[in-house]
Design an enzyme around this catalytic site. Structure first.
Site, PDB file in Angstrom:
ATOM      1  N   GLU A  50      -4.971  -9.038  -7.824  1.00 34.18           N
ATOM      2  CA  GLU A  50      -5.607  -8.152  -6.828  1.00 34.18           C
ATOM      3  C   GLU A  50      -6.927  -7.561  -7.322  1.00 34.18           C
ATOM      4  O   GLU A  50      -7.942  -7.562  -6.613  1.00 34.18           O
ATOM      5  CB  GLU A  50      -4.668  -6.994  -6.469  1.00 34.18           C
ATOM      6  CG  GLU A  50      -3.375  -7.381  -5.797  1.00 34.18           C
ATOM      7  CD  GLU A  50      -3.483  -7.491  -4.286  1.00 34.18           C
ATOM      8  OE1 GLU A  50      -4.612  -7.418  -3.758  1.00 34.18           O
ATOM      9  OE2 GLU A  50      -2.451  -7.669  -3.633  1.00 34.18           O
ATOM     10  N   HIS A 107      -7.629 -10.115  -4.519  1.00 33.18           N
ATOM     11  CA  HIS A 107      -7.273  -9.368  -3.310  1.00 33.18           C
ATOM     12  C   HIS A 107      -7.730 -10.119  -2.066  1.00 33.18           C
ATOM     13  O   HIS A 107      -8.903 -10.452  -1.928  1.00 33.18           O
ATOM     14  CB  HIS A 107      -7.930  -7.989  -3.375  1.00 33.18           C
ATOM     15  CG  HIS A 107      -7.593  -7.083  -2.225  1.00 33.18           C
ATOM     16  ND1 HIS A 107      -6.329  -6.620  -1.994  1.00 33.18           N
ATOM     17  CD2 HIS A 107      -8.375  -6.548  -1.250  1.00 33.18           C
ATOM     18  CE1 HIS A 107      -6.328  -5.841  -0.926  1.00 33.18           C
ATOM     19  NE2 HIS A 107      -7.564  -5.785  -0.451  1.00 33.18           N
ATOM     20  N   SER A 139      -4.481  -5.528   3.423  1.00 29.25           N
ATOM     21  CA  SER A 139      -5.321  -4.486   2.855  1.00 29.25           C
ATOM     22  C   SER A 139      -5.338  -3.265   3.773  1.00 29.25           C
ATOM     23  O   SER A 139      -4.288  -2.669   4.018  1.00 29.25           O
ATOM     24  CB  SER A 139      -6.723  -5.029   2.583  1.00 29.25           C
ATOM     25  OG  SER A 139      -7.466  -4.136   1.789  1.00 29.25           O
TER      26      SER A 139
END
Length: 543
Positions: free
Chosen positions: A332, A426, A214
């Protein structure tokens, strides 16, 4: 007679331990002095090691400097505080608050096999939108990876406005006339520390892999793009990155004001009349006030360490020429629904919106994101605009630069995640990468815990791929499919119940997104989340 024990107690209370009291603990000598760690299950672990001077007072918004030396043996048995950050909502799946936080936070941690010698090194950069996160999270425990023969390092770096603000007064006081990206300069300083000191832990400074997820993955793309980081690492692992346009330091571009103009607005928003006044304010107060002023922490193109937009640097082939392992998750956006706009009421309304906005690209868009499943199409639209295209674009560019790039799609879902509609959300690959999936694994309190035997087997396979990549530059896992480099056939690895090699992870996505982003870039538009039923009208293709 009782003076010596009293002195030992006093030094321990102050955060130090005398050499005689640490004889049973593993010790190493680094450039600044001697450290005493702990031993756990054949690993030597050292925590809270300073890699830079505290960025406080006049050093706030400065490039970090090497840490001060110390006398005696420093206790490295506990994590340092997290960098200053806002609280995370308690209902968030990512809720994982640090035990302590402080502006004096530039520390790192090392997990090393007891008898490590010239072992490959993995340097982990945590996620959190460049606004939150900390290395003390149990999810980021490096022990399981270290037990596979690597020296694992994790680091804290400045977050939010304290780590990512540019400002004309900061540029004026800099020797280079630039500002911003202080969190990136922290990461570069930590890599310099690793280069200079990791031999003491049994690591090989000539075999360093940077790895992030991320915002950590975004940071790795900055490091790949940064001349200041060149030679400090030799491979890169990028999990769920994006390569959106960021503010230019001096000029407005891509629909955004300049980085310096954003800094001026922040200073006004927090009520400070000068840079010196801003440096006198409480760090937490500045952080919270900057959020109310709508400051978004991100890189600044032309600021410290990042000479231009990442996408431009890769297009020019000016990035670091190192092997790359990169990928994204199929779900995600299931944990990031704030990015998904309100859905049209009918399939006809959805198709009409897309055709009005995408013009000659509408057919290709609707083939990939059809109107007969609006909810999932809208999730996939944002996923691919943010993460999918970025992953494949960077793999494509690194391959074109003559380096092997290994692309993956994490597509695993267990019953617990499915029940919460969080399949492959995610960051959900992290427990598998860190060996925290399966019985006994540790994840944040609101996380759908992957704890079945299939989860444990998949985790073991993924860890092997990741570790062998760090060791050799070629990911492999005994008994599982060979992972071929990305190339003209768009080779990739799908991680579901078992790893399965394939071609073209999302058919048609990359080609359509390449054309879409190319047109937006040429028109000076932003392409990040500028997609789907709320997208700006796509510019026409010029002959």
């Amino acid at each position: 007679m009782k003076l010596k024990p009293l002195l030992i107690m006093m030094t321990a209370f102050c955060g130090w331990t005398a050499a005689s009291a640490s004889a049973a603990r593993p010790e190493v000598t680094v450039a600044e002095g001697r450290l005493a760690g702990v031993t756990e299950a054949a690993l030597h672990i050292f925590k809270g090691i300073p890699y830079a001077l505290p960025p406080v007072g006049e050093r706030r918004w400065k490039i970090p400097e090497p840490p001060a030396s110390w006398q005696g043996v420093r206790d490295a048995g506990a994590f340092g505080p997290a960098c200053v950050q806002p609280p995370m909502p308690q209902a968030s799946v990512y809720f994982d608050p640090p035990a302590a936080m402080d502006e004096d936070c530039l520390t790192l941690n090392v997990w090393a096999p007891e008898k490590a010698e010239k072992a490959p090194v993995i340097v982990w950069i945590h996620g959190g939108a460049l606004q939150r996160g900390h290395t003390s999270s149990p999810l980021y425990d490096g022990a399981n990876l270290a037990r596979k023969g690597v020296v694992f390092v994790s680091l804290n770096y400045r977050l939010g406005v304290l780590g990512w603000m540019a400002h004309p007064d900061l540029s004026a006081e800099s020797q280079d006339g630039i500002s911003g990206n202080y969190g990136l300069t922290d990461q570069i300083r930590a890599l310099e520390w690793v280069r200079d000191n990791i031999v003491a832990f049994g690591g090989d400074p000539a075999n360093v892999t940077v790895m992030g997820e991320s915002a950590g993955a975004l940071s790795v793309t900055y490091l790949l793009s940064s001349p200041k980081a060149r030679g400090l690492f030799h491979k890169a692992i990028v999990e769920s990155a994006n390569i959106r346009a960021v503010p230019n330091l001096k000029e407005a571009a891509h629909g955004m004001p300049s980085g310096e103009a954003i800094g001026v607005a922040v200073m006004k928003g927090v009520g400070a009349e000068s840079l010196s006044a801003l440096r006198e304010l409480d760090a937490t107060a500045i952080t919270l006030a900057s959020m109310k002023a709508r400051f978004v922490p991100q890189g600044t193109a032309g600021g410290h360490g990042l000479p231009a937009q990442v996408v431009d640097i890769f297009d020019e082939g000016a990035q670091a020429r190192v092997p790359l392992l990169i990928g994204f998750n199929s779900g995600e956006i299931r944990s990031q629904r704030i990015f998904v706009p309100k859905a049209p009421e009918t399939a006809a309304d959805y198709e009409a919106e897309i055709r009005a906005r995408y013009g000659d690209l509408a057919d290709a868009f609707l083939k990939g994101y059809p109107a007969d499943d609006i909810a999932n199409s809208m999730l996939a639209t944002v996923r691919d605009a943010v993460y999918g295209w970025a992953s494949e674009h960077l793999a494509h560019k690194q391959s074109a630069a003559g380096q092997p790039a290994y692309l993956y799609l994490f597509d695993h879902c267990d019953a617990v995640a499915a029940a919460r509609d969080l399949c492959a959300f995610h960051a959900s690959e992290l427990p598998f990468v860190f060996g925290q999936a399966g019985a006994g694994g540790t994840v944040p309190p609101n996380w759908p815990r992957p704890e079945g035997s299939e989860d444990e087997a998949l985790s073991a396979a993924m860890m092997e791929y990741w570790v062998t990549f760090a060791k050799t530059g070629v990911p492999s896992s005994p008994g599982h499919d060979a992972w071929r480099p990305y190339g003209d056939d768009e080779a990739f690895m799908r991680f579901d119940g078992v790893p399965v090699a394939g071609r073209n992870p999302v058919p048609g996505m990359f080609e359509m997104q390449e054309e879409l982003v190319s047109r937006r870039r040429a028109a000076g538009q932003q392409w990040f989340i500028n997609v789907g039923v709320i997208a700006e009208k796509v510019p026409e293709k010029h002959p």
